[in-house]
Design a protein around this motif. Structure first.
Motif, PDB file in Angstrom:
ATOM      1  N   ASN A 121      19.467  67.824  82.471  1.00 30.44           N
ATOM      2  CA  ASN A 121      18.581  66.593  82.393  1.00 30.44           C
ATOM      3  C   ASN A 121      17.492  66.734  83.328  1.00 30.44           C
ATOM      4  O   ASN A 121      16.647  65.792  83.472  1.00 30.44           O
ATOM      5  CB  ASN A 121      19.309  65.487  82.406  1.00 30.44           C
ATOM      6  N   GLU A 122      17.335  67.689  83.980  1.00 30.30           N
ATOM      7  CA  GLU A 122      16.066  68.091  84.833  1.00 30.30           C
ATOM      8  C   GLU A 122      16.087  69.285  85.104  1.00 30.30           C
ATOM      9  O   GLU A 122      16.806  70.292  84.989  1.00 30.30           O
ATOM     10  CB  GLU A 122      16.304  67.137  86.278  1.00 30.30           C
ATOM     11  N   GLY A 123      14.907  70.061  85.662  1.00 27.17           N
ATOM     12  CA  GLY A 123      14.580  71.434  86.005  1.00 27.17           C
ATOM     13  C   GLY A 123      13.143  71.944  85.496  1.00 27.17           C
ATOM     14  O   GLY A 123      12.436  71.156  85.069  1.00 27.17           O
ATOM     15  N   LYS A 124      13.096  73.154  85.997  1.00 27.01           N
ATOM     16  CA  LYS A 124      11.772  73.663  85.662  1.00 27.01           C
ATOM     17  C   LYS A 124      11.747  74.195  84.222  1.00 27.01           C
ATOM     18  O   LYS A 124      12.734  74.246  83.590  1.00 27.01           O
ATOM     19  CB  LYS A 124      11.530  75.166  86.630  1.00 27.01           C
ATOM     20  N   SER A 125      10.439  74.253  83.949  1.00 26.62           N
ATOM     21  CA  SER A 125      10.213  74.519  82.311  1.00 26.62           C
ATOM     22  C   SER A 125      10.223  75.923  82.105  1.00 26.62           C
ATOM     23  O   SER A 125      10.089  76.559  83.203  1.00 26.62           O
ATOM     24  CB  SER A 125       8.964  73.947  81.904  1.00 26.62           C
ATOM     25  N   GLY A 126      10.380  76.623  80.999  1.00 25.89           N
ATOM     26  CA  GLY A 126       9.891  77.935  80.549  1.00 25.89           C
ATOM     27  C   GLY A 126      11.106  78.895  80.941  1.00 25.89           C
ATOM     28  O   GLY A 126      11.002  79.958  80.840  1.00 25.89           O
ATOM     29  N   ARG A 127      12.342  78.176  80.940  1.00 24.44           N
ATOM     30  CA  ARG A 127      13.626  79.096  81.168  1.00 24.44           C
ATOM     31  C   ARG A 127      14.715  78.876  80.004  1.00 24.44           C
ATOM     32  O   ARG A 127      14.719  77.955  79.192  1.00 24.44           O
ATOM     33  CB  ARG A 127      14.236  78.892  82.576  1.00 24.44           C
ATOM     34  N   GLY A 128      15.565  79.924  80.105  1.00 26.85           N
ATOM     35  CA  GLY A 128      16.564  79.733  78.942  1.00 26.85           C
ATOM     36  C   GLY A 128      16.125  80.324  77.660  1.00 26.85           C
ATOM     37  O   GLY A 128      14.923  80.598  77.182  1.00 26.85           O
ATOM     38  N   PRO A 129      17.035  80.229  76.563  1.00 26.76           N
ATOM     39  CA  PRO A 129      17.004  80.762  75.451  1.00 26.76           C
ATOM     40  C   PRO A 129      15.805  80.001  74.555  1.00 26.76           C
ATOM     41  O   PRO A 129      15.452  78.729  75.289  1.00 26.76           O
ATOM     42  CB  PRO A 129      18.329  80.569  74.782  1.00 26.76           C
ATOM     43  N   ILE A 130      15.270  80.573  73.659  1.00 25.89           N
ATOM     44  CA  ILE A 130      13.977  79.944  72.749  1.00 25.89           C
ATOM     45  C   ILE A 130      14.650  79.124  71.692  1.00 25.89           C
ATOM     46  O   ILE A 130      15.607  79.246  71.049  1.00 25.89           O
ATOM     47  CB  ILE A 130      13.486  81.212  71.981  1.00 25.89           C
ATOM     48  N   ILE A 131      14.091  77.939  71.757  1.00 24.88           N
ATOM     49  CA  ILE A 131      14.452  77.034  70.403  1.00 24.88           C
ATOM     50  C   ILE A 131      13.605  77.359  69.520  1.00 24.88           C
ATOM     51  O   ILE A 131      12.502  77.622  69.147  1.00 24.88           O
ATOM     52  CB  ILE A 131      13.845  75.657  70.869  1.00 24.88           C
ATOM     53  N   GLN A 132      14.258  77.703  68.243  1.00 27.17           N
ATOM     54  CA  GLN A 132      13.787  78.195  66.954  1.00 27.17           C
ATOM     55  C   GLN A 132      14.124  77.033  65.814  1.00 27.17           C
ATOM     56  O   GLN A 132      14.674  76.084  66.038  1.00 27.17           O
ATOM     57  CB  GLN A 132      14.621  79.521  66.445  1.00 27.17           C
ATOM     58  N   GLU A 133      13.286  77.027  64.951  1.00 27.45           N
ATOM     59  CA  GLU A 133      13.450  76.249  63.686  1.00 27.45           C
ATOM     60  C   GLU A 133      14.989  76.199  63.268  1.00 27.45           C
ATOM     61  O   GLU A 133      15.431  77.161  63.068  1.00 27.45           O
ATOM     62  CB  GLU A 133      12.646  76.838  62.603  1.00 27.45           C
ATOM     63  N   GLY A 134      15.541  74.892  63.496  1.00 24.51           N
ATOM     64  CA  GLY A 134      16.976  74.712  62.972  1.00 24.51           C
ATOM     65  C   GLY A 134      17.974  74.811  64.080  1.00 24.51           C
ATOM     66  O   GLY A 134      18.973  74.517  64.119  1.00 24.51           O
ATOM     67  N   SER A 135      17.347  75.068  65.417  1.00 29.61           N
ATOM     68  CA  SER A 135      18.342  74.853  66.676  1.00 29.61           C
ATOM     69  C   SER A 135      18.608  73.209  66.633  1.00 29.61           C
ATOM     70  O   SER A 135      17.742  72.431  66.461  1.00 29.61           O
ATOM     71  CB  SER A 135      17.502  75.404  67.770  1.00 29.61           C
ATOM     72  N   VAL A 136      19.777  72.831  67.293  1.00 26.33           N
ATOM     73  CA  VAL A 136      20.219  71.783  67.327  1.00 26.33           C
ATOM     74  C   VAL A 136      20.709  71.432  68.632  1.00 26.33           C
ATOM     75  O   VAL A 136      21.726  72.543  69.174  1.00 26.33           O
ATOM     76  CB  VAL A 136      21.198  71.259  66.282  1.00 26.33           C
TER      77      VAL A 136
END
Length: 268
Positions: A197-212
């Motif tokens: 619920n907090e943190g730096k942006s631009g990290r982790g896996p990519i959200i794609q169309e259909g990700s939930v």
């Protein structure tokens, strides 16, 4: 777990699968509405649990929480300084001025909906009202980052930024509970990845169309720290400050974030 890979993506559901998830999510929404309608001074959280279970089963679904890792009920009912995972009990009787969070899940045709909201019992203290309105607002603002081509922590960062904005907007100091957050969701309630619920942006896996993702800010009027009580479930604030918890299951679509757990009426 794969976060260093720039190609890692959050699993996507098809349009038909999103519709199936929303069907489950709408049952959750109806159960939450029924619980709120039944809540009041003198009503136990066990009674609210029975209302939720009946609503879910009458719709042809299964209460996801019931038996999940041994959890004994259909909802989590978290009152006042309980942040999340409160076990419904005949001994926990609501009183005027209480703040209660209801977290609920339903499984329909193998797909899961998961949502939570927090509401007052009668009139609540002014700072408690501000906390609760702020937490709802943070959820709605944070989920705006749930769009294709963003990264996982873009949502985390949006929630954090919204929390700080909410402090000014609502005139209240807020603590972001450490160690708890949202999660992937689909055929099981908790899927990868974990969503802080907090943190730096631009990290982790990519959200794609259909990700939930199930997006769920948990804020307090004091500490960011918590402890689990002896029952192994109930999470309370370390300083006794009150907490609010709001959650929706949200899909990223080409048209923007899609709430899969709509409640179909006023959130007031």
């Amino acid at each position: 777990m794969g976060f260093r890979s720039k190609r890692k993506k959050i699993a996507a559901k098809t349009p038909g699968e999103l519709d199936a998830m929303q069907a489950a999510g709408e049952i959750v929404g109806r159960a939450l509405q029924a619980v709120k309608a039944a809540a009041g001074p003198g009503v136990s959280t066990a009674e609210l649990d029975a209302v939720a279970e009946q609503t879910i089963r009458d719709a042809g679904a299964i209460p996801t929480f019931q038996g999940y890792q041994g959890f004994p009920a259909s909802i989590c009912a978290s009152v006042n300084d309980v942040i999340v995972h409160g076990i419904p009990s005949a001994a926990t009787v609501l009183a005027e001025g209480d703040l209660v969070s209801i977290d609920c899940g339903a499984t329909l045709d193998g797909w899961v909906g998961d949502s939570a909201w927090t509401f007052g019992i009668g009139e609540v203290a002014d700072d408690v009202d501000k906390l609760n309105k702020a937490t709802e607002w943070v959820l709605m603002e944070g989920m705006k980052a749930m769009v294709p081509d963003n990264r996982l922590t873009d949502v985390s960062h949006a929630l954090e930024v919204a929390t700080r904005q909410a402090e000014n907007k609502f005139g209240v100091t807020l603590g972001i509970v450490e160690g708890y957050g949202g999660h992937g969701i689909g055929r099981t309630m908790h899927e990868d990845p974990y969503l802080a619920n907090e943190g730096k942006s631009g990290r982790g896996p990519i959200i794609q169309e259909g990700s939930v993702l199930a997006i769920e800010p948990m804020l307090t009027l004091g500490t960011t720290r918590s402890e689990v009580k002896e029952d192994g479930w109930t999470v309370v604030t370390l300083d006794g400050s009150w907490a609010s918890h709001w959650e929706h299951t949200v899909a990223a679509t080409a048209g923007g974030p899609r709430i899969l757990t709509p409640r179909r009426s006023s959130l007031s």
